[in-house]
Design a protein around this motif. Structure first.
Motif, PDB file in Angstrom:
ATOM      1  N   TYR A  49       0.829  -1.207   0.000  1.00  0.00           N
ATOM      2  CA  TYR A  49       0.000   0.000   0.000  1.00  0.00           C
ATOM      3  C   TYR A  49       0.862   1.255   0.000  1.00  0.00           C
ATOM      4  CZ  TYR A  49      -3.101   3.721   0.856  1.00  0.00           C
ATOM      5  OH  TYR A  49      -3.751   4.923   0.697  1.00  0.00           O
ATOM      6  N   LEU A 103      -8.241  -3.492   0.914  1.00  0.00           N
ATOM      7  CA  LEU A 103      -9.053  -3.945   2.045  1.00  0.00           C
ATOM      8  C   LEU A 103      -9.597  -5.345   1.818  1.00  0.00           C
ATOM      9  CD1 LEU A 103     -11.050  -0.710   2.921  1.00  0.00           C
ATOM     10  CD2 LEU A 103      -9.305  -1.832   4.323  1.00  0.00           C
ATOM     11  N   PHE A 108      -8.830  -4.082   8.071  1.00  0.00           N
ATOM     12  CA  PHE A 108      -7.795  -3.071   7.824  1.00  0.00           C
ATOM     13  C   PHE A 108      -6.907  -3.548   6.683  1.00  0.00           C
ATOM     14  CE2 PHE A 108      -8.924  -2.593  12.319  1.00  0.00           C
ATOM     15  CZ  PHE A 108      -9.226  -1.237  12.361  1.00  0.00           C
ATOM     16  N   ILE A 109      -6.070  -2.688   6.179  1.00  0.00           N
ATOM     17  CA  ILE A 109      -5.261  -2.999   5.002  1.00  0.00           C
ATOM     18  C   ILE A 109      -4.347  -4.206   5.233  1.00  0.00           C
ATOM     19  CG2 ILE A 109      -3.413  -2.120   3.499  1.00  0.00           C
ATOM     20  CD1 ILE A 109      -4.866   0.651   3.677  1.00  0.00           C
ATOM     21  N   ILE A 114      -5.192  -2.243  12.761  1.00  0.00           N
ATOM     22  CA  ILE A 114      -4.759  -1.023  12.094  1.00  0.00           C
ATOM     23  C   ILE A 114      -3.240  -1.066  11.908  1.00  0.00           C
ATOM     24  CG2 ILE A 114      -4.474   0.289  14.249  1.00  0.00           C
ATOM     25  CD1 ILE A 114      -5.665   2.728  12.712  1.00  0.00           C
ATOM     26  N   ASP A 118      -3.025   2.090   7.053  1.00  0.00           N
ATOM     27  CA  ASP A 118      -4.343   2.680   7.280  1.00  0.00           C
ATOM     28  C   ASP A 118      -4.232   4.161   7.641  1.00  0.00           C
ATOM     29  OD1 ASP A 118      -6.200   0.222   7.184  1.00  0.00           O
ATOM     30  OD2 ASP A 118      -4.619  -0.382   8.571  1.00  0.00           O
ATOM     31  N   ILE A 122      -6.041   6.924   5.308  1.00  0.00           N
ATOM     32  CA  ILE A 122      -7.155   7.766   5.743  1.00  0.00           C
ATOM     33  C   ILE A 122      -6.849   9.243   5.516  1.00  0.00           C
ATOM     34  CG2 ILE A 122      -6.550   8.005   8.204  1.00  0.00           C
ATOM     35  CD1 ILE A 122     -10.086   7.489   6.730  1.00  0.00           C
ATOM     36  N   TRP A 145     -14.637   1.024   6.995  1.00  0.00           N
ATOM     37  CA  TRP A 145     -13.187   1.071   7.254  1.00  0.00           C
ATOM     38  C   TRP A 145     -12.816   2.377   7.952  1.00  0.00           C
ATOM     39  CZ3 TRP A 145      -9.950   4.566   4.567  1.00  0.00           C
ATOM     40  CH2 TRP A 145      -8.595   4.469   4.896  1.00  0.00           C
ATOM     41  N   ARG A 146     -13.330   3.512   7.446  1.00  0.00           N
ATOM     42  CA  ARG A 146     -13.059   4.808   8.083  1.00  0.00           C
ATOM     43  C   ARG A 146     -13.490   4.765   9.544  1.00  0.00           C
ATOM     44  NH1 ARG A 146     -17.152   8.886   6.547  1.00  0.00           N
ATOM     45  NH2 ARG A 146     -18.284   7.308   7.719  1.00  0.00           N
ATOM     46  N   VAL A 149     -10.997   2.783  11.565  1.00  0.00           N
ATOM     47  CA  VAL A 149      -9.761   3.555  11.774  1.00  0.00           C
ATOM     48  C   VAL A 149     -10.001   4.576  12.879  1.00  0.00           C
ATOM     49  CG1 VAL A 149      -8.167   5.222  10.746  1.00  0.00           C
ATOM     50  CG2 VAL A 149      -8.852   3.191   9.444  1.00  0.00           C
TER      51      VAL A 149
END
Length: 192
Positions: A49, A103, A108-109, A114, A118, A122, A145-146, A149
């Motif tokens: 990522y 995702l 989380f990624i 987290i 992430d 964000i 997801w937001r 986080v």
């Protein structure tokens, strides 16, 4: 030093680039494992990522910010609709990749917790939100997801970290566009 911000000085050691700084600090201070996992596959997801984001969501999110807010409101230049449409298409493509490739079905990624990925994600996703574009509308996976986080780092810290970007629509009203005129040709060349 390569004369860039952000930059870090740690004794005689100098380092630029936000991702390099994040990784350096995570390793130097031996942060909890979930931030930058020791597990090879989870760390690979974080690295994947972090390697992808700077030429995708960062570029597309910040471009929308400039086109929707800064260029018209501060520089006083009308942005052609075709430029806005193309930028929105690019942004939507990056957001879709975050949902489908990064995702997937994980919270989380990197997996169940987290990570630095992430945090970086964000911040970039919130840039177009600061321009008034709700990128979470119609995206339940991204919205969930937001929320995860935000819950993981705490609402107060989440809100504090995004206070400036979320106040941008009001802040540009107070900016003196005449002071930016020297940069106008370069900015327009970059974005239009």
């Amino acid at each position: 030093m390569i004369r860039k911000a952000p930059a870090l000085r740690d004794g005689d050691f100098c380092l630029a680039e936000s991702i390099a700084i994040l990784l350096y600090l995570a390793e130097k201070f031996q942060t909890p494992d979930f931030w930058y996992p020791a597990d090879l596959q989870q760390r690979a997801r974080v690295n994947k990522y972090l390697s992808w984001q700077h030429m995708a969501i960062r570029m597309h999110g910040s471009k929308m910010f400039w086109l929707r807010l800064f260029i018209p409101k501060v520089l006083g230049v009308e942005v052609p609709q075709d430029k806005l449409d193309a930028a929105l298409e690019d942004l939507n493509g990056s957001l879709k990749l975050i949902e489908e490739k990064f995702l997937q079905d994980r919270p989380f990624i990197a997996g169940d917790h987290i990570s630095l990925a992430d945090l970086v994600a964000i911040v970039e996703v919130m840039q177009p939100v600061g321009s008034g574009l709700d990128v979470f509308e119609g995206r339940p996976k991204l919205s969930a997801w937001r929320d995860r986080v935000q819950e993981a780092i705490g609402k107060e810290l989440f809100d504090d970290a995004h206070r400036t970007i979320m106040g941008s629509q009001e802040a540009v009203k107070l900016m003196d566009g005449s002071k930016m005129q020297v940069f106008k040709p370069k900015i327009l060349r970059l974005f239009l």
